[in-house]
Motif scaffolding. Structure first.
Motif, PDB file in Angstrom:
ATOM      1  N   LYS A 111      95.734  64.269  80.766  1.00 24.12           N
ATOM      2  CA  LYS A 111      94.544  63.727  80.108  1.00 24.12           C
ATOM      3  C   LYS A 111      93.311  63.874  80.972  1.00 24.12           C
ATOM      4  N   GLY A 167      93.123  58.233  82.821  1.00 24.05           N
ATOM      5  CA  GLY A 167      93.283  56.794  82.853  1.00 24.05           C
ATOM      6  C   GLY A 167      92.662  56.171  84.081  1.00 24.05           C
ATOM      7  N   ASP A 212      96.597  53.922  85.139  1.00 19.47           N
ATOM      8  CA  ASP A 212      96.843  53.750  83.714  1.00 19.47           C
ATOM      9  C   ASP A 212      96.927  55.107  83.042  1.00 19.47           C
ATOM     10  N   GLY A 213      97.759  55.253  82.023  1.00 24.53           N
ATOM     11  CA  GLY A 213      97.818  56.497  81.274  1.00 24.53           C
ATOM     12  C   GLY A 213      98.826  57.467  81.825  1.00 24.53           C
ATOM     13  N   GLU A 214      98.816  58.666  81.300  1.00 22.92           N
ATOM     14  CA  GLU A 214      99.799  59.689  81.629  1.00 22.92           C
ATOM     15  C   GLU A 214      99.116  60.965  82.086  1.00 22.92           C
TER      16      GLU A 214
END
Length: 296
Positions: free
Chosen positions: A68, A79, A63-65
């Protein structure tokens, strides 16, 4: 024989088995491969992930990019993600993902003795094949195929299929001047782009369709369907509480040959004696005379 210092030996032991988080998985090679993050700023790509014979799965991507993750200006991915237990086989140059799991999607609170093959956990729940044992206090055991989404269905099919072709052998680095020293990799349909770099083009292979569907039983939210290829030859409509069939129907006996008698437009009529639209029964006993007997 090479001797290592105590610090080097300790580090090798420390790195023998460790945990990692999965960024993505590539499933087109002969052996599945994964890209992952392990220790801080320690990323690995194309790590082999062996699986048990007869079973294969592809975990959901992270999940996410990117961007991060942790500090030092690195591009560690953020994520939630699936996780892996990693084995360092023969040193830091050879990693193997020996086990993968995903706490985002794993079904929980299952009774002892049960097992499940499952998909991602969505707002509608998850699709799964669930094996639940019967116990002394709970007789509701069985094998359940579950599709909770209103647009999904459960299907049991007989298909035409052929052997899945092996990937083509392609030398790494022969396109674009790679530095892998001529090591070969198994990849599918590698095509060169305008700049000369290799780009993987995955060959489409539909395991659920094969080369054509022969027969199928399909359960949707509102119907139970019987299919031949793409044609629906019979179904039960849940809302209307109605069965509907096409083709020749034989009721009670596979050798039934007597057409069903009914009234059409005030006249006594029968169905066809064979073929599509024929409804046949076995009627060896004479019935009581009715007023329709005078209407041929």
């Amino acid at each position: 024989m090479r001797f290592g210092s105590p610090i080097e030996t300790s580090f090798r032991s420390f790195m023998t088995v460790f945990r990692a988080t999965i960024n993505s998985v590539t499933d087109k090679h002969m052996m599945q491969e994964t890209d992952l993050d392990s220790f801080h700023s320690h990323k690995r790509k194309k790590v082999e992930a062996p699986q048990n014979y007869g079973f294969s799965s592809v975990v959901m991507p992270r999940d996410g990019e990117q961007g991060k993750g942790g500090g030092y200006g690195n591009n560690d991915e953020g994520g939630e993600s699936a996780e892996a237990i990693m084995l360092s086989a023969g040193g830091m140059s050879h990693f193997i993902a020996v086990v993968m799991d995903d706490r985002r999607h794993r079904p929980r609170v299952m009774p002892p003795g049960s097992s499940a093959q499952y998909g991602p956990n969505t707002d509608y729940g998850r699709s799964l094949t669930y094996i639940k044992p019967s116990t002394k206090d709970d007789k509701d055991g069985g094998v359940y195929m579950i599709a909770p989404h209103p647009d999904e269905y459960v299907s049991m099919r007989h298909i035409n299929n052929k052997k899945q072709p092996k990937p083509k052998k392609q030398q790494q680095g022969q396109q674009g001047g790679g530095s892998t020293g001529g090591q070969s990799r198994d990849i599918l349909n590698v095509a060169s782009d305008a700049s000369g770099g290799g780009q993987d083009q995955e060959e489409e292979y539909n395991h659920h369709k094969g080369d054509g569907i022969n027969t199928e039983i399909r359960c949707t939210k509102g119907r139970i369907e019987f299919r031949v290829g793409d044609d629906v030859v019979g179904y039960y409509d849940k809302d209307n509480k109605r069965w509907s069939f096409t083709g020749e129907m034989r009721l009670g006996d596979d050798n039934a040959s007597h057409p069903v008698y009914g009234v059409n437009g005030g006249k006594g009529m029968t169905t066809k004696t064979s073929g599509s639209g024929a409804v046949l029964v076995t009627a060896p006993q004479p019935g009581p005379p009715t007023s329709e007997d005078v209407n041929p």
